[in-house]
Motif scaffolding. Structure first.
Motif, PDB file in Angstrom:
ATOM      1  N   VAL A  90       0.465  -1.565   0.027  1.00  0.00           N
ATOM      2  CA  VAL A  90      -0.086  -0.448  -0.310  1.00  0.00           C
ATOM      3  C   VAL A  90       0.849   1.183   0.299  1.00  0.00           C
ATOM      4  O   VAL A  90       1.975   1.099   0.145  1.00  0.00           O
ATOM      5  CB  VAL A  90      -1.146  -0.150   1.293  1.00  0.00           C
ATOM      6  CG1 VAL A  90      -1.831   1.395   1.389  1.00  0.00           C
ATOM      7  CG2 VAL A  90      -2.026  -1.523   1.061  1.00  0.00           C
ATOM      8  N   GLY A  91       0.418   2.316  -1.199  1.00  0.00           N
ATOM      9  CA  GLY A  91       1.660   3.376  -1.152  1.00  0.00           C
ATOM     10  C   GLY A  91       0.394   4.935  -0.227  1.00  0.00           C
ATOM     11  O   GLY A  91      -0.733   4.483  -1.129  1.00  0.00           O
ATOM     12  N   ALA A  92       1.074   5.360  -0.719  1.00  0.00           N
ATOM     13  CA  ALA A  92       0.693   7.254   0.059  1.00  0.00           C
ATOM     14  C   ALA A  92       1.917   8.366   0.198  1.00  0.00           C
ATOM     15  O   ALA A  92       2.712   8.059   0.619  1.00  0.00           O
ATOM     16  CB  ALA A  92       0.278   7.395   1.838  1.00  0.00           C
ATOM     17  N   ALA A  93       0.879   9.475  -1.002  1.00  0.00           N
ATOM     18  CA  ALA A  93       1.376  10.165  -1.237  1.00  0.00           C
ATOM     19  C   ALA A  93       0.868  11.889  -0.427  1.00  0.00           C
ATOM     20  O   ALA A  93      -0.326  11.620  -0.600  1.00  0.00           O
ATOM     21  CB  ALA A  93       2.302  10.351  -2.828  1.00  0.00           C
ATOM     22  N   ILE A 144      -3.283   2.406  -3.648  1.00  0.00           N
ATOM     23  CA  ILE A 144      -3.036   3.683  -3.392  1.00  0.00           C
ATOM     24  C   ILE A 144      -4.178   4.024  -2.133  1.00  0.00           C
ATOM     25  O   ILE A 144      -5.171   3.856  -2.479  1.00  0.00           O
ATOM     26  CB  ILE A 144      -3.316   4.647  -4.769  1.00  0.00           C
ATOM     27  CG1 ILE A 144      -2.039   4.267  -5.760  1.00  0.00           C
ATOM     28  CG2 ILE A 144      -2.667   5.930  -3.580  1.00  0.00           C
ATOM     29  CD1 ILE A 144      -1.761   5.160  -7.197  1.00  0.00           C
ATOM     30  N   ALA A 145      -3.335   4.230  -1.109  1.00  0.00           N
ATOM     31  CA  ALA A 145      -4.477   4.462   0.327  1.00  0.00           C
ATOM     32  C   ALA A 145      -4.373   6.302  -0.336  1.00  0.00           C
ATOM     33  O   ALA A 145      -4.300   7.034  -0.505  1.00  0.00           O
ATOM     34  CB  ALA A 145      -3.895   4.578   1.319  1.00  0.00           C
ATOM     35  N   PHE A 169       5.498   5.970  -8.714  1.00  0.00           N
ATOM     36  CA  PHE A 169       5.590   4.736  -8.831  1.00  0.00           C
ATOM     37  C   PHE A 169       5.049   3.929  -7.834  1.00  0.00           C
ATOM     38  O   PHE A 169       5.338   2.599  -8.094  1.00  0.00           O
ATOM     39  CB  PHE A 169       6.887   5.706  -7.647  1.00  0.00           C
ATOM     40  CG  PHE A 169       7.741   4.096  -6.879  1.00  0.00           C
ATOM     41  CD1 PHE A 169       8.918   3.868  -7.960  1.00  0.00           C
ATOM     42  CD2 PHE A 169       7.482   4.233  -5.264  1.00  0.00           C
ATOM     43  CE1 PHE A 169       9.556   3.381  -6.294  1.00  0.00           C
ATOM     44  CE2 PHE A 169       8.676   3.446  -4.622  1.00  0.00           C
ATOM     45  CZ  PHE A 169       9.067   3.047  -5.559  1.00  0.00           C
ATOM     46  N   PHE A 170       4.128   4.159  -7.647  1.00  0.00           N
ATOM     47  CA  PHE A 170       3.091   2.871  -7.049  1.00  0.00           C
ATOM     48  C   PHE A 170       2.723   2.256  -7.953  1.00  0.00           C
ATOM     49  O   PHE A 170       2.213   0.810  -7.813  1.00  0.00           O
ATOM     50  CB  PHE A 170       1.781   3.340  -5.688  1.00  0.00           C
ATOM     51  CG  PHE A 170       2.749   4.146  -4.856  1.00  0.00           C
ATOM     52  CD1 PHE A 170       3.877   4.269  -4.001  1.00  0.00           C
ATOM     53  CD2 PHE A 170       2.117   6.224  -4.418  1.00  0.00           C
ATOM     54  CE1 PHE A 170       4.572   5.165  -3.169  1.00  0.00           C
ATOM     55  CE2 PHE A 170       2.401   6.174  -3.355  1.00  0.00           C
ATOM     56  CZ  PHE A 170       3.662   5.993  -2.235  1.00  0.00           C
ATOM     57  N   THR A 171       2.087   3.126  -8.976  1.00  0.00           N
ATOM     58  CA  THR A 171       1.332   2.779 -10.251  1.00  0.00           C
ATOM     59  C   THR A 171       1.816   2.019 -10.801  1.00  0.00           C
ATOM     60  O   THR A 171       1.683   0.175 -10.973  1.00  0.00           O
ATOM     61  CB  THR A 171       0.145   2.779 -10.605  1.00  0.00           C
ATOM     62  OG1 THR A 171       1.380   4.276 -11.556  1.00  0.00           O
ATOM     63  CG2 THR A 171      -0.702   3.850 -10.077  1.00  0.00           C
TER      64      THR A 171
END
Length: 195
Positions: free
Chosen positions: A123-126, A153-154, A145-147
């Motif tokens: 799980v990523g969050a920016a 993505i949170a 970067f996450f995708t």
């Protein structure tokens, strides 16, 4: 995901170690910790982190190591591998992320990608602190970067940013604080569902 405790690592790509971006990340981490999730904040901004040299060693070796790793990038990549969730925070500089943030993304992506997408399904969050405009572009750039790494993505109740320029501005941004808290809640929910 691992059977042990869920962990989130956050990378502060602001050169201000205790600035608005750090306080935004800390707000998210406080919520995650209250949900029983282990957290760690890593200071990237302000450290000398070179851009990718495109030497190709990581693609040839497939060992998830950068040949120029003495600047800490291999430690950063390992922390990403060891975590279930990754937060990347950057202030907005000229409508985009800091140079350290770009170097972190480019080089971690380069050393981890050839190993078969080991960040997949994390799980990523920016998050981004912004004076007035450009913050959405910063968040979008980080989320690329996450995708590309097949991560989830949170999100929050608004874009994950705060109108914060001067030190202490985040603490005055009530909506920004609510947004970071909701991001922490949503990230915790997603991590627990995936566990």
């Amino acid at each position: 995901m691992r059977d042990s405790m869920v962990k989130v690592v956050a990378f502060n790509c602001s050169p201000r170690k205790d600035g608005n971006t750090a306080h935004m990340i800390r707000t998210v981490l406080d919520v995650l910790e209250s949900e029983g999730i282990e957290t760690e904040m890593v200071q990237v901004g302000g450290n000398v982190l070179r851009g990718c040299a495109v030497c190709g060693a990581c693609k040839r070796n497939k060992d998830m190591k950068c040949a120029f790793g003495k600047d800490g990038i291999n430690d950063y990549a390992q922390k990403m591998l060891d975590a279930d969730g990754i937060i990347i925070g950057s202030p907005t500089y000229y409508s985009d992320m800091t140079a350290e943030c770009k170097a972190l993304i480019d080089r971690c992506g380069s050393v981890l990608g050839p190993a078969g997408k080991p960040l997949s399904r994390k799980v990523g969050a920016a998050v981004s602190a912004v004076r007035r405009a450009g913050g959405i572009n910063t968040i979008d750039s980080i989320q690329h970067f996450f995708t590309i790494n097949e991560m989830y993505i949170a999100s929050s109740s608004y874009w994950n940013m705060s109108l914060s320029r001067d030190l202490g501005d985040f603490e005055k941004d009530e909506e920004g604080i609510r947004t970071m808290r909701k991001l922490g809640e949503n990230m915790a929910y997603l991590l627990k569902k995936l566990q």
